[in-house]
Design a protein around this motif. Structure first.
Motif, mmCIF file in Angstrom:
data_model
loop_
_atom_site.group_PDB
_atom_site.id
_atom_site.type_symbol
_atom_site.label_atom_id
_atom_site.label_comp_id
_atom_site.label_asym_id
_atom_site.label_seq_id
_atom_site.Cartn_x
_atom_site.Cartn_y
_atom_site.Cartn_z
ATOM 1 N N TYR A 89 15.887 -5.986 -22.677
ATOM 2 C CA TYR A 89 16.810 -5.930 -21.449
ATOM 3 C C TYR A 89 18.230 -5.255 -22.138
ATOM 4 N N THR A 90 18.854 -4.243 -21.381
ATOM 5 C CA THR A 90 19.932 -4.494 -21.625
ATOM 6 C C THR A 90 20.800 -5.346 -20.055
ATOM 7 N N ASN A 91 21.584 -5.975 -20.413
ATOM 8 C CA ASN A 91 22.290 -6.882 -19.898
ATOM 9 C C ASN A 91 23.822 -7.443 -20.132
ATOM 10 N N ILE A 92 24.378 -7.369 -19.886
ATOM 11 C CA ILE A 92 25.831 -8.182 -19.616
ATOM 12 C C ILE A 92 26.163 -9.194 -20.158
ATOM 13 N N LYS A 93 26.287 -9.522 -21.510
ATOM 14 C CA LYS A 93 26.095 -11.226 -21.682
ATOM 15 C C LYS A 93 27.211 -11.661 -21.737
ATOM 16 N N VAL A 94 27.317 -13.363 -22.060
ATOM 17 C CA VAL A 94 28.340 -13.671 -21.784
ATOM 18 C C VAL A 94 29.896 -13.365 -23.583
ATOM 19 N N GLY A 95 28.596 -13.065 -24.657
ATOM 20 C CA GLY A 95 29.798 -12.431 -25.724
ATOM 21 C C GLY A 95 30.880 -11.829 -24.642
ATOM 22 N N ILE A 96 30.151 -10.366 -24.101
ATOM 23 C CA ILE A 96 31.142 -9.399 -23.668
ATOM 24 C C ILE A 96 32.704 -10.251 -23.038
ATOM 25 N N LEU A 97 32.389 -11.322 -22.152
ATOM 26 C CA LEU A 97 33.597 -11.644 -21.302
ATOM 27 C C LEU A 97 34.325 -12.571 -22.567
ATOM 28 N N GLU A 98 33.660 -13.247 -23.722
ATOM 29 C CA GLU A 98 34.742 -14.065 -24.293
ATOM 30 C C GLU A 98 35.570 -13.492 -25.450
ATOM 31 N N ALA A 135 40.159 -11.622 -36.491
ATOM 32 C CA ALA A 135 39.270 -10.098 -36.141
ATOM 33 C C ALA A 135 40.406 -8.816 -35.788
ATOM 34 N N LYS A 136 39.727 -7.715 -35.686
ATOM 35 C CA LYS A 136 41.379 -6.907 -35.770
ATOM 36 C C LYS A 136 40.132 -6.154 -34.239
ATOM 37 N N MET A 137 38.420 -6.521 -34.638
ATOM 38 C CA MET A 137 37.692 -6.113 -33.360
ATOM 39 C C MET A 137 36.694 -6.974 -33.168
ATOM 40 N N LEU A 138 35.817 -6.680 -32.444
ATOM 41 C CA LEU A 138 34.584 -7.232 -31.950
ATOM 42 C C LEU A 138 33.435 -6.634 -31.595
ATOM 43 N N VAL A 139 32.420 -6.402 -31.958
ATOM 44 C CA VAL A 139 31.117 -5.392 -31.704
ATOM 45 C C VAL A 139 29.730 -6.732 -30.903
ATOM 46 N N ASN A 140 29.644 -6.004 -29.739
ATOM 47 C CA ASN A 140 28.512 -6.770 -28.952
ATOM 48 C C ASN A 140 28.003 -6.253 -28.861
ATOM 49 N N PHE A 141 26.978 -6.765 -28.771
ATOM 50 C CA PHE A 141 25.251 -6.203 -28.421
ATOM 51 C C PHE A 141 24.841 -6.228 -27.189
ATOM 52 N N PRO A 142 24.112 -5.291 -26.247
ATOM 53 C CA PRO A 142 24.171 -5.916 -24.529
ATOM 54 C C PRO A 142 22.144 -6.401 -24.352
ATOM 55 N N ARG A 143 22.107 -6.230 -25.616
ATOM 56 C CA ARG A 143 20.516 -6.684 -25.498
ATOM 57 C C ARG A 143 19.655 -7.643 -25.347
#
Length: 327
Positions: free
Chosen positions: A238-247, A225-233
């Protein structure tokens, strides 16, 4: 400075998402650090567990049956036991026995703040306990917990290895995560405007969704993929840092996530990741960076370098073990 030493660690956990599961990543990182890690994969041995109230989703208590594992565990003589997520713990009696035998137990929670309601009822029994959520950490402290530490998500070195684009997975924008109603409006808008692939369960957009990806298929999807979209909720809102951000950031692909303050502790908006404040804002920014691929490449590269420099599981564990005076 005290010299680091290799620890003998008994690691209990389940790999719900297969080889790319976060618990698996943490186990591999402990091994990479040079520790002698005894693997207790509860996914293949459910008989080791007692889950009277059928807890799931990171809630607990789910008890590890010490009488089922005692001989093998004691033959190993661990310096540390890790109960890694899943609501895992030991009974009061077993915790007391382990402490009496000078075997500390580290409980790791990876689904806060959603699961804090159940975990907080027994977190005090652990020698030490970590939470992935800054919100939960502050609440633990407000409640008087003295054994709780904040350990944000990290990433293991497999995610940094570049993969070639696979035509089967090639797309402009990818979302790697399960569908939920709160995610549908943004996913639908992306699908209406761009070439999009959705990886996960419960996505209603059948022309764009191919189901979940695990193991090497995860890497193929992310790196194609050229770009990735993450959902933090979280599921509970809750709005939260999730592991998908790091991945996602570790791949070096341009990453979009909502604006929120806690994220600023890990990444710089506009320099390492791109924030969005609304559906329309996201669509506008995706369109801009598709038209300016060199800018997208630089920002994605910056995020990957930040992960390498600051956000690996090795760094997370090393910092924690130093704080706990385990070396």
């Amino acid at each position: 400075m005290k010299e680091k030493r290799a620890l003998k660690i008994a690691h209990f956990g389940r790999y719900g998402e297969g080889d790319t599961d976060i618990v698996r990543s943490m186990f591999l990182s402990l091994c990479n650090m040079g520790h002698n890690v005894q693997e207790w994969n509860t996914g293949t041995h459910p008989e080791w567990l007692y889950n009277r109230y059928k807890y799931r989703g990171g809630n607990g208590p789910i008890y590890i049956r010490l009488n089922h594992i005692h001989d093998k565990l004691m033959a190993f003589r661990p310096d540390l036991i890790i109960c890694n997520a899943g609501g895992y713990t030991f009974s009061k009696k077993d915790i007391h026995w382990l402490k009496k035998n000078e075997i500390p137990v580290l409980g790791i929670t990876l689904s806060d703040p959603d699961v804090m309601g159940t975990i907080s009822k027994y977190a005090h029994r652990f020698t030490w306990h970590t939470t992935n959520s800054l919100t939960a950490y502050k609440e633990y402290k407000n409640r008087g917990f003295t054994n709780v530490y904040y350990m944000p998500f990290g990433i293991d070195d497999r995610f940094f290895k570049n993969r070639p684009v696979d035509p089967q997975y090639e797309t402009d924008v990818a979302i790697i995560g399960h569908g939920r109603k709160d995610r549908y409006p943004i996913a639908e808008a992306l699908c209406d405007n761009f070439n999009v692939r959705l990886y996960g369960n419960e996505w209603p957009y059948t022309h764009h969704s191919t189901g979940p990806v695990r193991g090497e298929d995860w890497f193929k999807a992310a790196y194609s993929a050229k770009m990735l979209v993450n959902f933090p909720r979280t599921i509970k809102g809750y709005t939260n840092i999730k592991v998908g951000i790091l991945e996602a950031a570790a791949t070096g692909k341009l990453l979009f996530t909502e604006y929120f303050n806690e994220m600023k502790n890990l990444f710089k908006y506009d320099d390492e990741i791109i924030g969005y404040s609304s559906k329309d804002d996201l669509i506008e920014k995706v369109r801009y960076y598709l038209q300016h691929p060199q800018e997208a490449k630089i920002i994605g590269y910056n995020a990957k370098q930040r992960c390498l420099r600051d956000h690996t599981w090795e760094q997370r564990f090393n910092k924690l073990f130093l704080e706990l005076d385990l070396y």
